[in-house]
Design an enzyme around this catalytic site. Structure first.
Site, PDB file in Angstrom:
ATOM      1  N   LYS A 101       0.837  -1.198   0.000  1.00 15.14           N
ATOM      2  CA  LYS A 101       0.000   0.000   0.000  1.00 15.14           C
ATOM      3  C   LYS A 101       0.877   1.255   0.000  1.00 15.14           C
ATOM      4  CE  LYS A 101      -0.335  -0.058   5.042  1.00 15.14           C
ATOM      5  NZ  LYS A 101      -1.224  -0.135   6.217  1.00 15.14           N
TER       6      LYS A 101
ATOM      7  N   ARG B 243      -9.724   0.143  16.159  1.00 12.78           N
ATOM      8  CA  ARG B 243      -9.774   1.006  14.979  1.00 12.78           C
ATOM      9  C   ARG B 243     -10.751   0.415  13.971  1.00 12.78           C
ATOM     10  NH1 ARG B 243      -4.264   1.882  11.671  1.00 12.78           N
ATOM     11  NH2 ARG B 243      -4.727  -0.311  11.193  1.00 12.78           N
TER      12      ARG B 243
ATOM     13  N   TYR C 226      16.332  30.874   5.216  1.00 18.99           N
ATOM     14  CA  TYR C 226      15.194  31.657   5.692  1.00 18.99           C
ATOM     15  C   TYR C 226      15.272  31.871   7.195  1.00 18.99           C
ATOM     16  CZ  TYR C 226      12.873  31.098   1.177  1.00 18.99           C
ATOM     17  OH  TYR C 226      12.554  31.146  -0.152  1.00 18.99           O
TER      18      TYR C 226
ATOM     19  N   MET D 287      11.923  24.764   0.191  1.00 20.31           N
ATOM     20  CA  MET D 287      11.079  23.955  -0.681  1.00 20.31           C
ATOM     21  C   MET D 287      11.886  23.050  -1.611  1.00 20.31           C
ATOM     22  SD  MET D 287       8.086  25.145  -3.342  1.00 20.31           S
ATOM     23  CE  MET D 287       7.123  25.940  -2.059  1.00 20.31           C
TER      24      MET D 287
END
EC number: 5.1.1.1
Length: 364
Positions: free
Chosen positions: A35, A136, A261, A309
């Site tokens: 998955k 769950r 930054y 980023m």
């Protein structure tokens, strides 16, 4: 030209890990969990590598979370057994399960109702999920008898019904709750026909008595330990992913100058900084703290300043001879992802599954 950044996936390591897991659980079939895009390693990459019967490294089946994942695997030509670990969501999904020969978990009464409301061309194979303590998904002990009888009486359900549960604390071996869950499951299912599956990766590695008919290794299949403070290599597993990029700049940096930054980090000495072409836009965590290691030319160098980023910055040291184009390893065999995750304050599962489409996934 090789793209950067990229996740280099080792088919040899995937096969070796499957072989090792079979050695650890010799009496069990393997439902390899693929998955979340094969835990970031590429859904079809993993499924195809582990259905190579010629290599003697084929899984007995594959576990997936969503129907879309299962259909992608089938479309890729994989004929092995498939199991939807979350089950189906809509009654319209059921004919697709029949058409593509996909097993389903049943964990909620709404799924029982849907199974009873449709007309199918042939029965669906069902794995009945018992809530043994995870709380769950799954049926409580008080519901089990009635649910089991409904499935047994339903012509849309293949017989026998298979049985499963999921552990909540198997990755904390010092806790005895996993033993409690096993006892609860075994008491409910004693004497019933059908296969059983209990063990996730931590169950396979730390709770051998849970291995049963099928094991469901996920993170361990990719060479990573599910347990904090542990490494997959301690169990004879090999990391299947190396996340790599390159230096795109090397800069002289004076004591007292900041970088990045917010001027978050200031150099205490003259040094050389390297800029690596990877950032949070690629899935590398923005919250990676100062000192998180990156491997450049075989040595560990610390991240300095904030991850941006598209880039992050490392302190190469004042005498560094590194140059633009040199390889940077974010995690892999020489820098375990478990260690990087611990340094960042997360888990390896999150790191490998959060890589974005900007990262090329390259199978060797």
């Amino acid at each position: 030209m090789k793209p950067f950044p990229r996740a280099e996936i080792s088919s040899r390591a995937l096969k070796a890990n499957l072989k090792r897991l079979r050695q650890i659980a010799p009496g069990s079939k393997v439902m390899a969990v693929v998955k979340a895009n094969g835990y970031g390693h590429g859904l079809l990459n993993v499924a195809e590598v582990l259905t190579d019967a010629h290599s003697n490294a084929d899984a007995d089946g594959f576990g997936l979370a969503r129907l879309e994942e299962a259909l992608e695997v089938r479309a890729g030509g994989v004929s092995a057994r498939l199991l939807l670990l979350e089950g189906f969501f809509r009654s319209e999904d059921l004919p697709l399960l029949v058409e593509h020969d996909i097993d389903t978990v049943v964990h909620h009464v709404s799924q029982l109702d849907m199974l009873e409301s449709v007309s199918l061309s042939k029965p669906v194979t069902v794995w009945l999920k018992i809530d043994s303590g995870m709380h769950r998904l799954g049926f409580h002990a008080s519901e089990f008898k009635d649910v089991y009888q409904r499935l047994q009486q339903n012509p849309n359900v293949a017989k026998p019904v298979h049985l499963m549960t999921h552990f909540s604390c198997a990755d904390e071996p010092q806790k005895d709750f996993t033993a409690t869950q096993m006892a609860h499951f075994n008491a409910l299912t004693q004497g019933l026909p059908g296969d059983r599956t209990l063990a996730n990766s931590a169950g396979v590695l730390y709770w051998p008595q849970s291995q049963a008919d099928w094991i469901r290794p996920g993170i361990a299949l990719y060479g990573v330990s599910p347990v904090a403070g542990d490494l997959g290599s301690n169990h004879g597993l090999e990391p299947a992913m190396e996340l790599v990029s390159q230096l795109i700049a090397v800069r002289e940096h004076s004591a007292g100058e900041s970088v990045g930054y917010g001027a978050y980090w200031t150099a205490s000495r003259d040094t050389r900084l390297g800029v690596v072409a990877i950032g949070y836009g690629d899935g590398y965590p923005r919250n990676a703290p100062e000192g998180t290691p990156v491997l450049v030319n075989g040595r560990r160098v610390p991240i300095v300043g904030r991850v941006s980023m598209d880039m992050l910055t490392v302190d190469l040291g004042p005498d560094a001879a590194d140059k633009v184009g040199d390889r940077a390893l974010l995690w892999g065999k020489e820098l375990p992802v478990e260690e990087v995750a611990e340094r960042i304050g997360t888990i390896a599962y999150e790191l490998v599954t959060k890589l974005t489409p900007r990262v090329a996934v390259c199978l060797d």
